[in-house]
Design an enzyme around this catalytic site. Sequence first.
Site, mmCIF file in Angstrom:
data_model
loop_
_atom_site.group_PDB
_atom_site.id
_atom_site.type_symbol
_atom_site.label_atom_id
_atom_site.label_comp_id
_atom_site.label_asym_id
_atom_site.label_seq_id
_atom_site.Cartn_x
_atom_site.Cartn_y
_atom_site.Cartn_z
ATOM 1 N N HIS A 58 59.396 44.099 21.438
ATOM 2 C CA HIS A 58 60.088 43.151 22.316
ATOM 3 C C HIS A 58 60.897 42.133 21.513
ATOM 4 C CE1 HIS A 58 57.759 44.903 25.443
ATOM 5 N NE2 HIS A 58 56.616 44.398 25.037
ATOM 6 N N HIS A 220 58.011 47.834 29.070
ATOM 7 C CA HIS A 220 57.307 48.847 28.275
ATOM 8 C C HIS A 220 57.765 50.240 28.670
ATOM 9 C CE1 HIS A 220 54.494 45.383 28.612
ATOM 10 N NE2 HIS A 220 54.596 45.496 27.322
#
Lengths: 332, 233
Positions: A58, A220
């Site tokens: 991320h 995700h």
Amino acid sequence: MPQYFRDSPESLVPDALAGFAAAHADLVAYHPDHGYFRTRHCAPTRRVGLVSGGGSGHEPLHSGFLGTGMLDASCPGRIFASPHNRQIFEASRAVARPDGVLHIVKNYTGDRINFSIAAERLAHEGIRCARVLIDDDIASDSDDIAVGRRGTGATLIIEKILGAAADEGRGLEDLIALGTDVTRRARSLAVASAAHNTPASGAPAFGLPDNVLEFGVGIHGERAEGTTPHAPLGKLIETMTDQLLAALPDTAGTRVLALVNGLGSITSLELYGIRHAVAKALDDRGVGLDRSLTGTFVSALDMRGFSLTLFATDAETLRLWDAPAHTPAWPL
Amino acid sequence: MSDQPGPKGLTHAAVMDWLTRFAATVRSVEPELTALDQKAGDGDFGGNLVTGMDGVRRALDALAAGGGNGERSRRGPDAPLDAAARVFLDDVGGTSGPLFGLLFQELADALGMAADPPGTAALALGTAAGTAAIQRVGEAEVGDKTMVDALVPAARALASCEPTGDPAYALHVAAVAAHRGARSTTDLRARRGRASYTGDHARGVPDPGALTVALLFASAHAELTSLSRLPVS
């Protein structure tokens, strides 16, 4: 098949952590024994240490926002996996201030459990610890999802505002109240035109037909509940803006901050076009745009998409947003 | 291991032997636990547990050899549980491993603060505190098909025993209650943990975490009633 640049799937994260530590050695320190990063500089006025963390993939979240005016420590997990409670426990112990630590946690089961276990251990040692749970993603707002909305783009806004507030020497209770309120006033939604590619195999996490967008993805590579035809951008942004404004708690007379966030492999060229469309959509709806931030901040490996976060501002949060910050990735 | 038939209660030696016995039990049933977790989870439970208990065994060996670096008294009944807590909290992956660590940590605290040797009251206190911590962290209730389905009845059973009564009897009651609780998970649909993503696939399979809780109490009971500890005179 697209291939990642790395020695091996296993080396991707550790090599990146080492590289990040070296690239920003003036700002952050890596503690390899316990696997956390700590800022080298923070305001001496702080009474609470701010700790965040989550899966790798991320970037620049969270470690990119370590430093003056933002986080004290960050705990990177493996790709898309929660950090271990030990990382969080040791990081928290290292940066705890007289009033303890505040954990900034994205709402995912693994993150919740591991941060909670660390909190139990801190309590066992007599260190005060509280948590702000971020749950801004409206695509996961469903009665079928017992675990609640996911935490995504609003994380950056909360880390910035709480960081500035912590610098003012506010206590733990005060920061919990502020963090809870900021979370309540932020909502996000994300779309993708292509999935991220799994680092181990290079294979896409899911396939999409041409001219179809996955509408409501997570960070995700979770698929969305539905797809939408790849309409012109302005139309897409209008739909997203309407859904976000409807989800904000007090839209009457709202002024907002907009975060236009790339998910990994979208171009800056496109992101600025999105920023332009968002401003127009808000203006058409009579909503004032107080501040905005455009770039890749909360990514999902190389997912080809973007998220839009709207945050209902007020004078106090704008002041905290505007306060100076100095971190590896804070752009202002 | 134990020098002599000790006083009734959880002496340092008894707790050392309890955890050693539990480690051996876990190793012998690891294939079954893994098979259960493969049917209703991600299959890593048995392996994580064995790895954890191997670490605990090394920590117990270090403790027996006078090593370890805890601030607690190394000869107290809490020391082995404290060592187990550190291993499970620090080194075991997944989520259920560290949750066992919380249980060990609270048991260590309760035994450490109790009169020597700690008995039923300390076991009840530690199990209740460990169960509460695990529920705060995992947010599971009885019926969600998790280790809580065995822990809550075990804690209730211990609380219902005479606080100054025979700890071996209390552990027997706790082990039976935990085992009954673990069996009751067989027909449930999982609502928490990895098994919750497998939907109806988890039906017909007891929760391995709950079974392990039952084994933990059964190991303690077996230890306190082993021949070496029964009064023979």
